[in-house]
Design a protein around this motif. Structure first.
Motif, short mmCIF file in Angstrom:
data_model
loop_
_atom_site.label_atom_id
_atom_site.label_comp_id
_atom_site.label_asym_id
_atom_site.label_seq_id
_atom_site.Cartn_x
_atom_site.Cartn_y
_atom_site.Cartn_z
N THR A 299 26.03 -33.58 -6.75
CA THR A 299 27.07 -32.57 -6.68
C THR A 299 27.81 -32.41 -5.35
OG1 THR A 299 25.68 -30.77 -5.93
CG2 THR A 299 25.88 -31.05 -8.41
N ASP A 300 28.78 -31.99 -5.49
CA ASP A 300 29.61 -32.06 -4.01
C ASP A 300 30.69 -30.87 -4.35
OD1 ASP A 300 30.25 -32.84 -1.44
OD2 ASP A 300 31.65 -34.18 -2.00
N CYS A 301 31.16 -30.13 -3.18
CA CYS A 301 32.08 -29.19 -2.97
C CYS A 301 31.93 -28.16 -3.88
CB CYS A 301 33.61 -29.90 -3.00
SG CYS A 301 33.90 -30.99 -1.86
N GLY B 275 34.58 -27.99 -7.41
CA GLY B 275 33.23 -28.75 -7.09
C GLY B 275 32.45 -28.85 -8.21
N ALA C 135 33.23 -32.93 -9.38
CA ALA C 135 33.68 -32.76 -7.85
C ALA C 135 34.89 -33.24 -7.80
CB ALA C 135 32.70 -33.32 -7.03
#
Length: 583
Positions: free
Chosen positions: A314-316, A510, A539
Motif C-alpha cells: 500500500t501507499d499514501c 491511497g 494508490a
C-alpha cells in the motif's frame, strides 16, 4: 437484460465495483467476445464516478487536436514530471508512460462504442499550467449531457449525487454561473440554465450532466454490449488456489456464492472514505472525519482490506482527494448541507473558495495556501500545518461584506446568507476583525497582521506568499471585474464573517500498489496472480497531488481498459502502450 440477472458459476473476467474503470474494462472484455460480470454491492450502479464532477483528464486527446491546441505525449510527460514530485511505489515511470500512451486511445475506443464527449464549455486549465508542459487550455474532457430516461428500467438503479443532478449544468459551467450578479456571462449562463430546464420539462426528459452523464452513458454502453451487471451483490472474500486469485465469494439473496474467473478479477470498489476506523488508523498528520466526505456511500474499504490481507503493498493511505468543507465547530451542519431525504452532503468549497474578498487562515491567523489553487494541495497544506503546529484543523475562511453580497457560499446562491447560519454559530459575524477573531478562537494580533499583509498583495495584484491568481486555473475561477487580480480583494469592509474549514474529500487517494497493467503488487514487488485493481482502490498514480480536473477518473478508466486487455491476453496491448514518436 434483467435489472439483476442470475449469477453464473464462472466468467472469463469479474469486476468488483461499478465505477467508471469497471465499465471500461467490461466493454473491452465483451468486444473480445468474453463473458464478464460487474458485481456491485449497492442497489445503485455507478460508484464514485457517478458522484463526481464528471471529468476525464486525458493528455494528448483527440478533442485537443481538433481544436488546434498543441499537446503531445512528450509535453504531457514534461508536465507530469514537473508536477508529480512525490516518490513512492505507485508513482513509477512505467505507470506514467502507460497512462499517457493509453489514455487518449482509451477515450477514442469508448467514443467508438457510443460515448459522447466534449471539451469544457468554459475554461478549465491544468491546475499547474505554469509548470513545464502545462496547458492553460486544459486537458480535461467532459461528457455530453445524458437523458436518464434512455436507460428504461435501469434509470431507477443509477447512483447519483443528488444536489448536482438537479441542474443540467456541467461542472465546468458553475464558475461562470457563480458570477450571475457580476458579469454578463454569468447572467447569460443563468438564462441558458433556465431554458435547459424548461426544455427538459417540455420534452419530458431527465437530463443529467457530470458524473451522472458519464455513468448513465457507460451503463447504456455496457448493457448494449452484453455486460452482466449485478446489483446488491456484496464482495465477501477472494477465492485463492495455489497463490492465484481465481474468483470471489459474494453474498446474494442472503446466501454466499462462489463465482470463478478464468482470466482474472479486477477490483474497482472504491476506497475507504466512509470507514472511520480505517481512516483513523492510517491518519498520521491530524484528525480526519468520515462524515466530512462526499464520497459515495459504498466507499467503505472492505475490498481494499481484503487485498491487504492477501499481501498487497500500500501507499499514501493517509491522503485523499481533498475538497475542503465547512461546518460548525460543535459538529453540527448548516442549513443546505442536509438533503430533503435526510442525507448529508457536506459543502464542497473548491470553487467558492477561489473568489475575492476572502482568505483562509489557521488558528494563529496565518494563511495556509493559495485559496484559489488546486484543491488537493489545499488539503495537503492544511494537514502539513496541522502536523507542524496543531492549529490548522479547523482552519477559518475570513470574508468581508463584499464577498457575502456578491458571491455564493456552500449551497446558497450569490448574496444569500441564511439567518440560521448566524444563529447556529456556523457562520460568525462581527463588526471588527478583533471581535471576529475572539468568536473563532483565532489569535487576534496574528489575524490583523496577516490581513494587513494580504491587503497589500490585493493592491499590487501579486500574492508574494502563495501566488494566488498567478495561474490560469486560479483566474478561471475568479471575478474578472475585480482588478488587478481577479482572485484577490482586500478584507477591509465590515461586517466581517468567518466559517470553520475542515479537510473534506471526495474519496481516498491511497490504496494498494499496482503496476502499469493494473496488477496488484506485494511489498517485494511481485504480483498477486489473477488480481488487478484500479480507481480509488489503488494508490494514486499522481501521488499526493492532482494535476488537472478529472485525473482520478481518467486514471480509473485508463487502467481498467489496460487491465482487461492484459488479463484477457489481448493482442492489442503492445500497440496501446507503444509511445508516440515524440516520446
Amino acid at each position: 437484460m434483467s435489472a439483476n440477472p442470475s449469477l453464473a458459476p464462472e466468467y472469463d473476467l469479474l469486476v468488483v465495483g461499478s465505477g467508471g474503470g469497471s465499465m471500461a474494462a467490461a466493454a473491452v472484455a465483451r468486444r473480445m467476445g468474453k463473458r464478464v460480470a460487474i458485481l456491485e454491492k449497492r442497489e445503485k450502479i455507478g460508484g464514485s464516478t457517478s458522484f463526481s464532477g464528471g471529468v476525464w483528464w486525458i493528455p494528448d486527446n483527440h478533442l485537443l487536436k481538433a481544436a488546434g491546441i498543441d499537446d503531445s505525449f512528450g509535453k504531457a510527460r514534461r508536465y507530469f514530471d514537473s508536477t508529480v514530485t512525490y516518490q513512492g511505489p505507485a508513482v513509477t515511470a512505467a505507470r506514467r508512460d502507460a497512462y499517457l500512451a493509453a489514455a487518449p486511445r482509451m477515450l477514442r475506443y469508448l467514443v467508438g462504442l457510443g460515448l459522447k464527449v466534449r471539451r469544457p464549455a468554459d475554461d478549465w486549465p491544468d491546475y499547474y499550467d505554469t509548470n513545464p508542459g502545462g496547458l492553460p487550455e486544459g486537458r480535461s474532457v467532459m461528457p455530453e449531457p445524458f437523458d436518464l430516461h434512455e436507460l428504461g428500467e435501469w434509470e431507477q438503479h443509477m447512483a447519483l449525487y443528488e444536489p448536482g443532478s438537479m441542474l443540467p449544468l456541467g461542472a465546468d459551467e458553475f464558475p461562470t454561473l457563480f458570477l450571475m450578479k457580476r458579469t454578463m456571462a454569468g447572467k447569460l449562463k443563468a438564462a441558458k440554465l433556465g431554458m435547459r430546464m424548461a426544455r427538459d420539462k417540455l420534452l419530458r426528459r431527465r437530463t443529467v450532466a457530470n458524473g451522472g452523464a458519464i455513468q448513465g452513458r457507460m451503463l447504456q454502453i455496457a448493457l448494449h454490449e452484453g455486460v452482466e451487471v449485478h446489483r446488491e451483490t456484496p464482495f465477501r472474500r477472494f477465492l485463492v488456489e495455489e497463490g492465484r486469485v481465481v474468483g470471489v465469494v459474494v453474498e446474494r439473496d442472503g446466501r454466499e456464492q462462489e463465482v470463478r474467473a478464468r482470466s482474472g478479477v479486477i477490483v474497482n470498489a472504491g476506497g475507504f472514505s466512509r470507514n472511520a476506523a480505517m481512516r483513523q488508523a492510517v491518519s498520521t498528520r491530524g484528525p480526519v472525519g468520515a462524515d466530512w466526505t462526499n464520497a459515495n456511500p459504498g466507499d467503505t474499504g472492505e475490498t481494499v482490506q481484503a487485498m491487504i490481507d492477501l499481501g498487497a503493498a500500500t501507499d499514501c493511505l493517509d491522503t485523499a482527494w481533498w475538497i475542503v468543507t465547512s461546518r460548525n465547530t460543535d459538529g453540527s451542519w448548516p442549513e443546505g448541507a442536509t438533503w430533503k431525504d435526510g442525507t448529508l452532503y457536506p459543502f464542497m468549497h473548491h470553487l467558492d473558495l477561489s473568489l475575492p474578498f476572502s482568505m483562509m487562515v489557521d488558528q494563529d491567523g496565518r494563511r495556509i495556501a493559495d485559496e484559489s489553487g488546486a484543491y488537493m494541495e489545499i488539503g495537503e497544506r492544511i494537514y502539513d500545518r496541522q502536523q507542524q503546529t496543531g492549529r490548522a484543523i479547523p482552519a477559518w475562511m475570513i470574508f468581508d461584506a463584499r464577498h457575502r453580497e456578491r458571491y455564493p457560499w456552500g449551497a446558497m446562491p450569490p448574496g444569500k446568507t441564511p439567518q440560521s447560519w448566524l444563529d447556529s454559530g456556523y457562520m460568525k459575524k462581527a463588526d471588527s476583525l478583533e471581535a471576529l477573531a475572539a468568536q473563532c478562537g483565532i489569535d487576534a494580533a496574528g489575524l490583523q497582521q496577516e490581513v494587513s499583509r494580504y491587503n497589500g498583495f490585493c493592491r499590487t495584484g501579486v500574492d508574494e506568499d502563495y501566488g494566488r491568481g498567478s495561474r490560469a486555473f486560479d483566474r478561471a475561477h475568479g471575478d474578472p471585474t475585480v482588478t488587478p487580480n481577479p482572485n484577490m480583494g482586500a478584507i477591509e469592509q465590515g461586517p466581517f464573517y468567518a466559517c470553520a474549514i475542515y479537510p473534506g474529500d471526495v474519496g481516498t487517494a491511497g490504496g494498494v500498489v499496482t503496476d502499469e497493467f493494473a496488477r496488484v503488487r506485494r511489498e517485494d514487488g511481485s504480483e498477486i496472480p489473477g488480481l488487478y485493481a484500479v480507481g480509488n482502490s489503488t494508490a494514486s498514480l499522481f501521488g499526493r497531488c492532482y494535476p488537472g480536473a478529472g485525473a482520478s477518473i481518467g486514471a480509473s478508466f485508463t487502467f481498467g481498459y489496460l487491465a482487461a486487455h492484459h488479463a484477457l491476453g489481448s493482442d492489442e496491448l503492445g500497440k496501446i502502450l507503444e509511445p508516440p514518436e515524440d516520446a
